[in-house]
Enzyme design. Structure first.
Site, short mmCIF file in Angstrom:
data_model
loop_
_atom_site.label_atom_id
_atom_site.label_comp_id
_atom_site.label_asym_id
_atom_site.label_seq_id
_atom_site.Cartn_x
_atom_site.Cartn_y
_atom_site.Cartn_z
N THR A 54 0.83 -1.21 0.00
CA THR A 54 0.00 0.00 0.00
C THR A 54 0.86 1.26 0.00
OG1 THR A 54 -1.83 -1.13 1.09
CG2 THR A 54 -1.77 1.27 1.29
N ARG A 55 1.86 1.27 0.86
CA ARG A 55 2.71 2.47 0.99
C ARG A 55 3.40 2.82 -0.34
NH1 ARG A 55 8.36 2.90 2.86
NH2 ARG A 55 8.37 0.82 3.74
N ALA A 57 2.21 2.39 -3.46
CA ALA A 57 1.33 2.73 -4.59
C ALA A 57 1.58 4.17 -5.02
CB ALA A 57 -0.12 2.52 -4.20
N GLN A 58 1.74 4.36 -6.30
CA GLN A 58 2.09 5.69 -6.80
C GLN A 58 0.90 6.36 -7.48
OE1 GLN A 58 5.31 4.92 -9.53
NE2 GLN A 58 6.84 4.86 -7.89
N GLU A 125 -4.89 6.48 -16.52
CA GLU A 125 -3.91 5.40 -16.58
C GLU A 125 -4.38 4.41 -17.63
OE1 GLU A 125 -1.56 5.04 -12.46
OE2 GLU A 125 -3.45 4.00 -12.45
N ASP A 225 2.07 -15.39 1.80
CA ASP A 225 1.76 -16.17 3.02
C ASP A 225 0.26 -16.47 3.16
OD1 ASP A 225 4.41 -15.62 3.42
OD2 ASP A 225 4.16 -14.58 5.32
N HIS A 246 4.16 -5.45 -14.41
CA HIS A 246 4.07 -4.02 -14.74
C HIS A 246 5.04 -3.73 -15.87
CE1 HIS A 246 3.87 0.29 -14.52
NE2 HIS A 246 2.89 0.19 -13.65
N ARG A 295 -2.27 -3.01 -19.32
CA ARG A 295 -0.89 -3.37 -18.98
C ARG A 295 -0.35 -4.60 -19.68
NH1 ARG A 295 -0.85 -1.89 -12.63
NH2 ARG A 295 -0.94 0.31 -13.10
N HIS A 356 4.13 -7.63 -10.61
CA HIS A 356 3.55 -6.46 -9.96
C HIS A 356 2.32 -6.77 -9.12
CE1 HIS A 356 2.69 -2.27 -9.32
NE2 HIS A 356 1.56 -2.32 -9.99
N GLU A 380 -5.27 -7.59 -1.93
CA GLU A 380 -4.60 -8.33 -3.01
C GLU A 380 -4.59 -9.84 -2.79
OE1 GLU A 380 -1.04 -6.43 -4.35
OE2 GLU A 380 -0.44 -8.15 -5.57
N ARG A 391 -5.88 -7.03 -14.01
CA ARG A 391 -6.41 -5.90 -13.23
C ARG A 391 -6.31 -4.60 -14.00
NH1 ARG A 391 -3.27 -2.31 -9.06
NH2 ARG A 391 -1.70 -2.73 -10.63
N SER A 396 -6.91 -1.66 -7.55
CA SER A 396 -6.63 -2.53 -6.40
C SER A 396 -6.78 -1.83 -5.06
CB SER A 396 -5.25 -3.17 -6.52
OG SER A 396 -4.34 -2.25 -7.02
C1 LIG Z 1 5.12 -0.18 -6.36
C2 LIG Z 1 3.62 -0.41 -6.37
C3 LIG Z 1 2.78 0.55 -6.92
C4 LIG Z 1 1.41 0.36 -6.93
N1 LIG Z 1 0.59 1.35 -7.40
C5 LIG Z 1 -0.76 1.20 -7.30
C6 LIG Z 1 -1.64 2.27 -7.64
O1 LIG Z 1 -1.21 3.36 -8.02
N2 LIG Z 1 -2.98 2.06 -7.50
C7 LIG Z 1 -3.50 0.88 -7.05
O2 LIG Z 1 -4.72 0.76 -6.95
N3 LIG Z 1 -2.67 -0.14 -6.71
C8 LIG Z 1 -1.33 0.00 -6.80
N4 LIG Z 1 -0.51 -1.02 -6.43
C9 LIG Z 1 -1.11 -2.24 -5.88
C10 LIG Z 1 -1.61 -1.94 -4.48
O3 LIG Z 1 -0.67 -1.11 -3.82
C11 LIG Z 1 -1.77 -3.21 -3.69
O4 LIG Z 1 -2.49 -4.17 -4.42
C12 LIG Z 1 -2.52 -2.92 -2.40
O5 LIG Z 1 -1.88 -1.88 -1.69
C13 LIG Z 1 -2.59 -4.17 -1.56
O6 LIG Z 1 -3.12 -3.80 -0.32
P1 LIG Z 1 -3.33 -4.93 0.76
O7 LIG Z 1 -3.86 -4.25 1.97
O8 LIG Z 1 -4.07 -6.05 0.19
O9 LIG Z 1 -1.83 -5.50 1.04
P2 LIG Z 1 -0.49 -4.78 1.47
O10 LIG Z 1 -0.57 -3.31 1.48
O11 LIG Z 1 0.60 -5.41 0.67
O12 LIG Z 1 -0.33 -5.25 2.97
C14 LIG Z 1 -0.12 -6.60 3.28
C15 LIG Z 1 0.16 -6.70 4.75
O13 LIG Z 1 0.18 -8.05 5.17
C16 LIG Z 1 1.30 -8.26 6.01
N5 LIG Z 1 1.64 -9.69 5.98
C17 LIG Z 1 1.93 -10.45 4.91
N6 LIG Z 1 2.14 -11.73 5.30
C18 LIG Z 1 1.97 -11.77 6.64
C19 LIG Z 1 2.06 -12.78 7.61
N7 LIG Z 1 2.37 -14.04 7.32
N8 LIG Z 1 1.85 -12.44 8.91
C20 LIG Z 1 1.56 -11.17 9.27
N9 LIG Z 1 1.44 -10.17 8.37
C21 LIG Z 1 1.64 -10.47 7.08
C22 LIG Z 1 2.35 -7.35 5.44
O14 LIG Z 1 3.38 -7.12 6.36
C23 LIG Z 1 1.50 -6.11 5.15
O15 LIG Z 1 1.27 -5.37 6.31
C24 LIG Z 1 0.87 -0.85 -6.42
C25 LIG Z 1 1.71 -1.81 -5.89
C26 LIG Z 1 3.08 -1.60 -5.85
C27 LIG Z 1 3.96 -2.66 -5.26
#
Ligand SMILES: Cc1cc2nc3c(=O)[nH]c(=O)nc-3n(C[C@H](O)[C@H](O)[C@H](O)COP(=O)(O)OP(=O)(O)OC[C@H]3O[C@@H](n4cnc5c(N)ncnc54)[C@H](O)[C@@H]3O)c2cc1C
Length: 555
Positions: A54-55, A57-58, A125, A225, A246, A295, A356, A380, A391, A396
């Site tokens: 999440t952190r 995402a651009q 985009e 995981d 990507h 993409r 990605h 995700e 996607r 996302s």
């Molecule tokens: C560089 C980059 C740019 C992106 N840009 C965009 C964008 O512009 N727009 C968009 O919509 N999406 C974007 N995405 C995709 C989007 O950021 C992610 O799909 C989304 O943030 C996922 O959110 P989430 O909460 O599912 O998981 P995450 O934010 O990945 O969080 C997962 C969490 O689970 C924790 N975790 C994992 N395994 C375990 C475990 N076994 N035990 C305990 N904790 C665990 C991790 O530590 C983390 O805290 C981008 C992704 C990346 C990498």
């Protein structure tokens, strides 16, 4: 019978109502919203609270917020990108509930970029026919969303936060209902080492699995995981073969490994274009949207040019933006490029595709329920059916928000109607599940190499057979060490390696089965989309011997 990772007997136990695994947009949104229903929440996260994707995402978050835009148009663009495999009801839910969900995010403090009149600025985009992407800090949208959510959960005393804790496996009660989980807390304190959390329900929000490949935009915590844990618990996972690569990831040399810097699609959205080493544009004529095609089309076109020209990368040209626009609109990307000796204001940016986004994941319904009672998934790690075979950009973050809110609403309703009782579980008895051998930490790089060579952007039966055999050999080696009384020690590195091995094996099992090219799944030996046979999802479960088995499921 389910499987579990080899781990010591839990040395401590605690109890809550809802335990959320992961602290990205999805996990934190669930925690904040279940609190509104009067339920206690505990968030367990592997590293620091803001250490997921999440952190990073651009580009931004997509929602029909602009004048003249409608959820219906957002739906159309999403369905096109998904190449026939989106669940239309799930997409309709996303696009209709999305705009209000973004406003609620603003309500808790997320500050999106605005014009002088206070209207949210929107960009475009790939695959979007309209300006529909809200962004923050120019190209630092995820950082702002994460900041706002972390601040909100930290200020709620009813949410307990456990950082630096790796969740291992699910606990179930005598009825097979989820009753909590086991975890390993890294560090010293009251809760040190392996323990157990009892809960009425568990929500997996563990993010992606990009780390199964050598080069990825995902951070180190994205080791799949949640999918591995769910498979071991008997859940169905689906659409695993649809990994989005990507197209424009900063190319840092042939040996670069792990998380690589992203050059957001929004850079192309604002008018940058792709060129080869001779400065010739190659996207015009390939798709009506040229550089802003979905993409998969752009990633394939770049890969094809790289193959044709024997090049290791292509280039992105944004020199015409000028210094001021780079500094104001894309400060993060500008700084990232410059830190690697590349100046986009005066030079071309070398780019190549990298893993990605996982479009597939743990199969859920529209309330986030998985096929295991009491186990929910969102973000995700989940497959709600929104993304289909590919996607659409910036859908996302929105999916994480919308479906997290839906899970909280479902839990609140179950709590209100007495359908969310406390569960009793004998932590020691729950450990009777079979164990799979752990893998040595060094196998992580070998798994990534095998996956990148055989199951990356380009796949064929032959390339994937080699990958599958390599993965099976790693599994056999771990089994032999176990038989010889020299198993890998249970610790974070070996648990993560075992999870990576399981999700890689599951991904390849699905990708081998899908004998067609669709969305982001590109088979060199089956180059056409084949609706007659493959307009359906593939469902993967763990077989009796602990090996993932994929089969053609629902259309
Ligand atoms: C560089 C980059 C740019 C992106 N840009 C965009 C964008 O512009 N727009 C968009 O919509 N999406 C974007 N995405 C995709 C989007 O950021 C992610 O799909 C989304 O943030 C996922 O959110 P989430 O909460 O599912 O998981 P995450 O934010 O990945 O969080 C997962 C969490 O689970 C924790 N975790 C994992 N395994 C375990 C475990 N076994 N035990 C305990 N904790 C665990 C991790 O530590 C983390 O805290 C981008 C992704 C990346 C990498």
């Amino acid at each position: 019978m389910s499987y579990r990772l080899t781990a010591p007997v839990p040395g401590w136990t605690t109890t809550t109502d809802v335990v959320v695994v992961g602290s990205g947009v999805a996990g934190l949104t669930v925690a904040l919203n279940v609190r509104k229903a009067g339920l206690r929440a505990m968030v367990v996260t592997k590293a620091m609270l803001d250490d997921g994707s999440t952190r990073w995402a651009q580009g931004g978050i997509a929602a029909a917020l602009g004048d003249g835009d409608t959820p219906e148009q957002h739906l159309d663009d999403t369905l096109v990108a998904g190449a026939g495999l989106c669940d239309e009801e799930a997409v309709r839910t996303l696009v209709t509930e999305g705009p209000d969900a973004v406003h609620r995010l603003i309500g808790i403090g997320a500050a999106f970029d605005q014009d002088a009149d206070g209207a949210i600025l929107l960009t475009r985009e790939g695959g979007h026919h309209r300006r529909r992407i809200a962004h923050a800090g120019g190209d630092a949208t995820g950082a702002e969303i994460s900041r706002a959510l972390v601040a909100a959960v930290r200020s709620d005393p009813g949410i307990e936060l456990i950082e630096h804790a790796l969740v291992l496996d699910l606990l179930t009660d005598a009825d097979g209902h989820t009753a909590g989980l086991t975890l390993h807390v890294m560090g010293e304190g009251q809760r040190d080492g392996v323990g157990a959390i009892r809960a009425r329900a568990v929500v997996l929000a563990t993010g992606g699995m990009g780390q199964v490949f050598s080069a990825t935009t995902n951070p180190a915590v994205s080791t799949g995981d949640g999918v591995a844990l769910a498979l071991r618990a008997g859940a169905e996972v689906t659409d695993l073969e649809f990994v989005q690569f990507h197209p424009t990831v900063l190319w840092l040399g042939p040996d670069a490994e792990g998380q690589q810097p992203l050059v957001s699609e929004a850079v192309r959205g604002e008018g940058a274009y792709l060129v080869d080493g001779a400065g010739v544009r190659f996207m015009a004529g390939q798709h009506e949207l040229a550089e802003l095609a979905p993409r998969d089309i752009v990633a394939k076109a770049i890969t094809q040019q790289m193959q044709l020209q024997g090049a290791e990368h292509m280039y992105l040209d944004g020199r015409h933006f000028g210094a001021e626009m780079w500094e104001q609109r894309f400060p993060t990307i500008l700084a990232s490029c410059r830190s690697h000796g590349i100046d986009p204001v005066t030079g071309l940016i070398p780019v190549a595709p990298a893993a990605h986004y996982a479009s597939g994941g743990i199969r859920t319904d529209l309330t986030g329920r998985t096929t295991v009672p009491g186990l929910y998934a969102c973000g995700e790690v989940a497959c709600t059916g929104v993304h289909g075979a590919n996607r659409l950009a910036s859908n996302s973050l929105l999916e994480g928000l919308v479906f997290a809110e839906r899970i909280a609403a479902d839990l609140a309703e179950r709590h209100r109607t007495g359908d969310l009782p406390e569960r009793s579980v004998d932590v020691a008895a729950a450990r009777s599940a079979r164990t799979a051998p752990l893998l040595a930490p060094e196998t992580r790089a070998e798994i990534q190499r095998l996956m990148t060579h055989g199951a990356g952007v380009l796949r064929s039966a032959a390339s994937m057979a080699a990958t599958a055999e390599g993965l099976a050999a790693l599994g056999r080696e771990a089994g032999t060490h176990l038989d010889e009384g020299k198993p890998a020690d249970p610790r974070v590195e070996t648990w993560e390696a075992a999870n990576l091995h399981l999700v890689a094996t599951a991904l390849v099992a699905a990708a081998v089965l899908r004998e067609e090219t669709r969305g982001c799944h590109w088979r060199e030996d089956f180059p056409e989309r084949d609706d007659a046979h493959w307009l359906r999802h593939l469902v993967t479960v763990l077989g009796a011997d602990g090996t993932p088995e994929a089969s053609a499921g629902r259309p």
